[in-house]
Design a protein around this motif. Structure first.
Motif, PDB file in Angstrom:
ATOM      1  N   TYR A   1       0.827  -1.210   0.000  1.00 40.34           N
ATOM      2  CA  TYR A   1       0.000   0.000   0.000  1.00 40.34           C
ATOM      3  C   TYR A   1       0.856   1.252   0.000  1.00 40.34           C
ATOM      4  CZ  TYR A   1      -4.340  -2.566   0.998  1.00 40.34           C
ATOM      5  OH  TYR A   1      -5.434  -3.388   0.920  1.00 40.34           O
ATOM      6  N   ARG A   2       0.385   2.274  -0.711  1.00 36.66           N
ATOM      7  CA  ARG A   2       1.058   3.571  -0.681  1.00 36.66           C
ATOM      8  C   ARG A   2       0.719   4.320   0.608  1.00 36.66           C
ATOM      9  NH1 ARG A   2       0.052   6.813  -6.157  1.00 36.66           N
ATOM     10  NH2 ARG A   2       1.423   8.258  -5.019  1.00 36.66           N
ATOM     11  N   LEU A   3      -0.419   4.003   1.190  1.00 31.61           N
ATOM     12  CA  LEU A   3      -0.816   4.589   2.465  1.00 31.61           C
ATOM     13  C   LEU A   3      -0.255   3.733   3.610  1.00 31.61           C
ATOM     14  CD1 LEU A   3      -4.555   5.175   1.492  1.00 31.61           C
ATOM     15  CD2 LEU A   3      -2.785   6.934   1.638  1.00 31.61           C
ATOM     16  N   ASP A   4      -0.364   4.251   4.831  1.00 28.66           N
ATOM     17  CA  ASP A   4       0.054   3.475   5.997  1.00 28.66           C
ATOM     18  C   ASP A   4      -0.907   2.297   6.175  1.00 28.66           C
ATOM     19  OD1 ASP A   4       2.136   5.182   6.558  1.00 28.66           O
ATOM     20  OD2 ASP A   4       0.967   6.426   7.916  1.00 28.66           O
ATOM     21  N   ALA A   5      -0.391   1.096   6.152  1.00 27.26           N
ATOM     22  CA  ALA A   5      -1.238  -0.100   6.236  1.00 27.26           C
ATOM     23  C   ALA A   5      -0.622  -1.091   7.207  1.00 27.26           C
ATOM     24  CB  ALA A   5      -1.403  -0.742   4.862  1.00 27.26           C
ATOM     25  N   THR A   6      -1.479  -1.690   8.026  1.00 28.11           N
ATOM     26  CA  THR A   6      -1.046  -2.668   9.028  1.00 28.11           C
ATOM     27  C   THR A   6      -1.889  -3.927   8.901  1.00 28.11           C
ATOM     28  OG1 THR A   6      -0.505  -0.861  10.554  1.00 28.11           O
ATOM     29  CG2 THR A   6      -0.657  -3.082  11.485  1.00 28.11           C
ATOM     30  N   ALA A   7      -1.224  -5.063   8.796  1.00 22.18           N
ATOM     31  CA  ALA A   7      -1.940  -6.347   8.752  1.00 22.18           C
ATOM     32  C   ALA A   7      -2.422  -6.692  10.155  1.00 22.18           C
ATOM     33  CB  ALA A   7      -1.028  -7.446   8.231  1.00 22.18           C
ATOM     34  N   THR A   8      -3.684  -7.077  10.253  1.00 17.81           N
ATOM     35  CA  THR A   8      -4.240  -7.435  11.557  1.00 17.81           C
ATOM     36  C   THR A   8      -5.352  -8.461  11.357  1.00 17.81           C
ATOM     37  OG1 THR A   8      -5.143  -6.540  13.614  1.00 17.81           O
ATOM     38  CG2 THR A   8      -5.889  -5.513  11.571  1.00 17.81           C
ATOM     39  N   GLY A   9      -6.204  -8.601  12.329  1.00 12.02           N
ATOM     40  CA  GLY A   9      -7.204  -9.659  12.322  1.00 12.02           C
ATOM     41  C   GLY A   9      -6.833 -10.717  13.345  1.00 12.02           C
ATOM     42  N   GLU A  10      -7.772 -11.576  13.675  1.00  9.66           N
ATOM     43  CA  GLU A  10      -7.552 -12.557  14.737  1.00  9.66           C
ATOM     44  C   GLU A  10      -6.368 -13.465  14.442  1.00  9.66           C
ATOM     45  OE1 GLU A  10     -10.276 -16.077  15.847  1.00  9.66           O
ATOM     46  OE2 GLU A  10     -10.912 -14.447  17.169  1.00  9.66           O
ATOM     47  N   VAL A  11      -6.245 -13.921  13.189  1.00  5.85           N
ATOM     48  CA  VAL A  11      -5.144 -14.816  12.838  1.00  5.85           C
ATOM     49  C   VAL A  11      -3.805 -14.132  13.062  1.00  5.85           C
ATOM     50  CG1 VAL A  11      -4.044 -16.081  10.961  1.00  5.85           C
ATOM     51  CG2 VAL A  11      -6.525 -16.133  11.196  1.00  5.85           C
ATOM     52  N   VAL A  12      -3.681 -12.883  12.605  1.00  2.00           N
ATOM     53  CA  VAL A  12      -2.414 -12.157  12.721  1.00  2.00           C
ATOM     54  C   VAL A  12      -2.104 -11.848  14.183  1.00  2.00           C
ATOM     55  CG1 VAL A  12      -1.176 -10.067  12.050  1.00  2.00           C
ATOM     56  CG2 VAL A  12      -2.703 -11.179  10.427  1.00  2.00           C
ATOM     57  N   VAL A  13      -3.132 -11.439  14.942  1.00  2.00           N
ATOM     58  CA  VAL A  13      -2.922 -11.137  16.358  1.00  2.00           C
ATOM     59  C   VAL A  13      -2.478 -12.376  17.113  1.00  2.00           C
ATOM     60  CG1 VAL A  13      -4.098 -10.494  18.496  1.00  2.00           C
ATOM     61  CG2 VAL A  13      -4.470  -9.163  16.425  1.00  2.00           C
ATOM     62  N   PHE A  14      -3.147 -13.507  16.869  1.00  2.00           N
ATOM     63  CA  PHE A  14      -2.788 -14.734  17.569  1.00  2.00           C
ATOM     64  C   PHE A  14      -1.392 -15.208  17.198  1.00  2.00           C
ATOM     65  CE2 PHE A  14      -7.292 -16.464  18.628  1.00  2.00           C
ATOM     66  CZ  PHE A  14      -7.448 -15.400  19.514  1.00  2.00           C
ATOM     67  N   GLN A  15      -1.001 -15.039  15.930  1.00  2.00           N
ATOM     68  CA  GLN A  15       0.357 -15.417  15.532  1.00  2.00           C
ATOM     69  C   GLN A  15       1.372 -14.495  16.194  1.00  2.00           C
ATOM     70  OE1 GLN A  15       1.580 -17.968  14.062  1.00  2.00           O
ATOM     71  NE2 GLN A  15       3.676 -17.203  14.051  1.00  2.00           N
ATOM     72  N   SER A  16       1.014 -13.223  16.327  1.00  2.00           N
ATOM     73  CA  SER A  16       1.893 -12.286  17.017  1.00  2.00           C
ATOM     74  C   SER A  16       2.094 -12.709  18.464  1.00  2.00           C
ATOM     75  CB  SER A  16       1.295 -10.874  16.964  1.00  2.00           C
ATOM     76  OG  SER A  16       2.047  -9.963  17.732  1.00  2.00           O
ATOM     77  N   VAL A  17       0.999 -13.111  19.128  1.00  7.06           N
ATOM     78  CA  VAL A  17       1.103 -13.573  20.516  1.00  7.06           C
ATOM     79  C   VAL A  17       1.901 -14.873  20.593  1.00  7.06           C
ATOM     80  CG1 VAL A  17      -0.204 -14.365  22.523  1.00  7.06           C
ATOM     81  CG2 VAL A  17      -1.036 -12.430  21.181  1.00  7.06           C
TER      82      VAL A  17
END
Length: 826
Positions: free
Chosen positions: A632-648
């Motif tokens: 993305y040309r704009l500020d973009a952050t991947a998130t969602g339950e799957v991403v949050v749980f993988q982060s944890v």
């Protein structure tokens, strides 16, 4: 060397000569901590493990700024209806009747409802805006008219989103539907707070359980679901697990302690000391305000494990002196002279092992480390001071009253079967200590390398009760029988029936000037040629965004379609110019609510929801989601339950490694200093640590072999295994240093014979106590497999394995390490 004996002598004086005063002081403290147990609060669920990572912050922002079709938002309740055809006239009337009755109950604070039944009713009568009016519209319509209204409503995305994926437009039928009830939560109360009991302190939980009572009087095919019920059941499953596990552990421990102590008075004293340890620890939590989480369910079994070990050692060492003919006071002085030092070493290293969890970035794991460490200190005080004093007082009382003594003989005494078995490790050490250590080293390296493949996981399923409670738990009598849980069943039903609930999705949270001409093109270009884990059509990612709403409304509105075409420079269906006007038209149109699911009113934030393959791993999905966000040309952050749980999950793995490394280094330094002070030889710190390292490596390898992942609870196990392992190893090493004649170093003596003699006394005396402790505590901790949540069962199993491996390596390896030290290191 430091003269620590003055402190030991002072404590001996209190234990032996002022035992009654000691008992009174400890009983008063127990009463004070008992007051603190009444102030314990609870916390459950996965939200307690999240922290301020970019994925979590974006996830919170998405939940705050956008309204999903039927998500578990704060202040909402889902009504799940199932049947042969939930779009039949009778089923639609049943749903509207439920809505009408819920709105009439003022205590439920209903401010609005959304349902497929209401949409169909408004197709029949556009002026029917209340449940009462909608019921009249349906009652006056014929079944044919109802079917026609359903087919007309099918063009509405909101209507389709409320129906199961088997919706058949031509037949006007579906097997399930979801309605949403909005509640007004009182100001100042967090609607996401967990309830402690059904209808407890959580207002949302209260209204959802009361709503359930209303629904049950109307239609059994409709059930209530929502975050309040989830939080309540997560809290209930914690206490249900405790009420099953703790009594079962107590019964097992009682039976084994009866065999080990073989004396009813000693058994009573040991059990009382264990109870005091739990009361002190729980009372401390209540007094300082640490909530009781599912992670802390593991603390009582751990304290029982250490307390049982201390208790058996105290009584067994005292009996060793008594069988030689020593009187009560001299026997206890000799026992506490040795054991207070051993207990201090074990307590210090165990506190280091548990306390190393404070290095975790996850607050529940930090709190676990603090509570477990404080509990171990309490265990030392109770079993090191209170229990010996109580034993002295009880034996004096029995001497005065003539009550008989039982079980005077210590475990592992000379000539016993257990004693002969334990002495086998000394025989092996004398004949082949080098080979034993080489084999242990190779096993450690191989097991440690194999353990590098352990999975790391974090998911709701770790904390949820099973969909169906096992029959052996359902057959338990009250109050041990667990309640009937609905959370997992409802979640599985939603995933099975509804496409939006079943499909795995990730979200990209976009921030920036969405009015700029390149904003929508940036989103569109990012979706080209998506990674392998993303679902795609014609090399374009399957995504829902504000672009989807623009395209959908263009098909319904001719004037809006012409507006889009006039501002589409490259004729790709994506407007490039005049975006602010396009947003204005969308937000003033019938699709306003749908548009607000993907863009905010101020045009500064947007979300794009991507469908991903359900078979892909969390790690792969997260990696690909971040690749998409980077486009993305704009500020973009991947998130969602799957991403949050993988982060944890990543944090959990890092926490496990950091805690283990911290515990190893701190324990090594602590042991080296302790043995430098006690016997003038820091080398014994390494001797103490070697069996523990072997035990930790064996445990990690076994976890991978049994397919037990590092999760929110088992991530602490390596540091815990280190702490518990020190418990066993330190007793053996310290007993040897106490039995060995250090003053004979410079005399012409058979040193190998002196070492062997000291090891014989060590493995028979201390090894006998360790055997009784191991059998009892393995049984007590393994009982966690009966816990209702899977994560607790796994933790109980690995804890029992860690205790067994710690015992095995302490008894079997330590003699060989000592023999090698005697031959070469000196």
């Amino acid at each position: 060397m430091v003269d620590y004996q003055r402190v030991i002598d002072w404590l001996d004086e209190w234990i032996v000569e002022r035992s009654r005063t000691v008992l009174v002081v400890f009983l008063v403290l127990t009463a004070g901590f008992a007051v603190g147990t009444t102030r314990i609060s609870t916390e459950a669920g996965t939200s307690q493990f999240t922290e301020d990572t970019p994925a979590v912050e974006a996830f919170d922002a998405v939940n705050e700024e956008f309204s999903p079709p039927f998500g578990d938002d704060e202040g909402t309740t889902q009504l799940i209806q199932s049947g042969r055809n939930v779009l039949s006239k009778s089923a639609l009337l049943a749903m509207l009747t439920v809505e009408e009755r819920l709105e009439r109950r003022q205590g439920l604070r209903v401010v609005g409802t959304t349902s497929a039944a209401g949409i169909v009713a408004q197709q029949l009568d556009p002026n029917a805006t209340t449940p009462e009016a909608q019921i009249r519209a349906l009652e006056q319509a014929t079944p044919t008219e109802v079917e026609s209204a359903v087919r007309a409503a099918a063009s509405n995305p909101e209507f389709r989103g409320l129906l199961s994926k088997d919706f058949n437009r031509r037949a006007a039928s579906a097997s399930a539907t979801v309605a949403v009830v909005q509640h007004r939560i009182p100001a100042g109360i967090d609607p996401a707070a967990g309830a402690e009991a059904e209808g407890g302190d959580d207002p949302l939980s209260e209204v959802q359980f009361r709503s359930q009572a209303v629904v049950e009087t109307v239609d059994s095919d409709i059930r209530v679901f929502g975050s309040g019920i989830v939080s309540s059941e997560l809290s209930s499953v914690t206490f249900d697990s405790l009420i099953i596990v703790v009594p079962a552990a107590v019964v097992l421990i009682f039976v084994f302690l009866l065999v080990v102590y073989r004396d009813p008075v000693d058994l009573l004293l040991g059990v009382a000391a264990l109870g005091m340890t739990i009361v002190w620890t729980m009372g401390f939590m209540g007094l300082v305000g640490i909530p009781f989480t599912q992670l802390l369910v593991a603390v009582p079994p751990l304290l029982l494990a250490v307390g049982i070990d201390y208790g058996i050692h105290a009584i067994n060492r005292y009996r060793e002196e008594r069988v030689t003919g020593a009187e009560i006071q001299p026997a206890m002085r000799t026992a506490t002279d040795q054991l207070l030092v051993a207990f201090a070493i074990v307590t210090g290293t165990t506190v280091v092992g548990f306390g190393s969890n404070v290095t975790s970035r996850l607050q529940p794991i930090q709190e676990f480390g603090v509570v477990a460490a404080i509990g171990i200190v309490f265990t030392f005080l109770i079993f090191g001071i209170f229990l010996p004093a109580a034993k002295v007082w009880a034996d004096r009382f029995r001497e005065r009253t003539g009550l008989p003594l039982f079980g005077r003989r210590p475990l592992g005494r000379e000539g016993s079967l257990l004693g002969r078995v334990l002495q086998g490790s000394v025989t092996v050490a004398r004949r082949g200590a080098g080979a034993v250590l080489l084999l242990a080293l190779l096993t450690t390296v191989a097991s440690g390398y194999y353990a590098t493949g352990i999975d790391t996981s974090f998911s709701n399923e770790d904390f949820l009760p099973p969909e169906e409670t096992p029959s052996y738990l359902r057959s338990l009598p009250e109050p041990f029988a667990p309640e009937t849980y609905t959370v997992t069943d409802n979640i599985n039903f939603l995933e099975e029936k509804f496409a939006s609930a079943q499909d795995d999705t990730v979200t990209v949270f976009v921030e920036g000037p969405l009015r700029e001409d390149y904003a929508l093109e940036s989103i569109h270009h990012a979706n080209r040629n998506p990674p392998d884990t993303f679902l795609a059509t014609d090399r374009q990612a399957d995504a829902q965004s504000i672009i989807s709403v623009i395209r959908s409304y263009s098909e319904r509105s001719e004037s809006f379609r012409r507006l889009v075409e006039r501002n589409d420079v490259n004729d790709d269906g994506i407007p490039d110019d005049n975006l602010d006007r396009i947003y204005e038209r969308l937000l003033s149109s019938p699709v306003r609510e749908q548009a607000l699911q993907y863009i905010t009113e101020d045009r500064r934030s947007a979300r794009v929801v991507y469908s991903v393959k359900g078979t892909a791993t969390q790690e792969a999905i997260t990696r690909d989601a971040r690749r998409i966000a980077d486009r993305y040309r704009l500020d973009a952050t991947a998130t969602g339950e799957v991403v949050v749980f993988q982060s944890v999950a990543g944090i959990i793995l890092a926490s496990a490694a950091r805690s283990l490394a911290t515990a190893l280094v701190a324990t090594a330094i602590f042991l080296a200093l302790v043995y430098r002070v006690l016997v003038g030889r820091a080398t014994f710190g390494v001797i103490n640590l070697f069996p523990i390292v072997v035990a930790v490596a064996l445990l990690a390898g076994t976890m991978r072999l049994l397919d037990i992942p590092f999760n929110a609870l088992t991530a602490t196990i390596l540091a815990i295994a280190l702490g518990l392992g020190v418990d066993y190893s330190a007793h053996v090493v310290h007993r040897f240093t106490d039995e060995y004649d250090w003053e004979a170093d410079d005399r012409d003596v058979d040193e190998q014979a002196a070492v062997a003699a000291a090891l014989d006394r060590t493995v028979r005396g201390t090894g006998g106590a360790l055997t009784g402790s191991m059998i009892t505590t393995v049984s007590g901790t393994a009982i966690l497999v009966l816990a209702i949540t899977p994560v607790l069962g796994q933790f109980g199993l690995v804890t029992a394995l860690s205790i067994f491996y710690s015992y095995l390596t302490a008894v079997a390896l330590t003699p060989s390490v000592v023999v090698v030290w005697a031959r070469y290191a000196r």
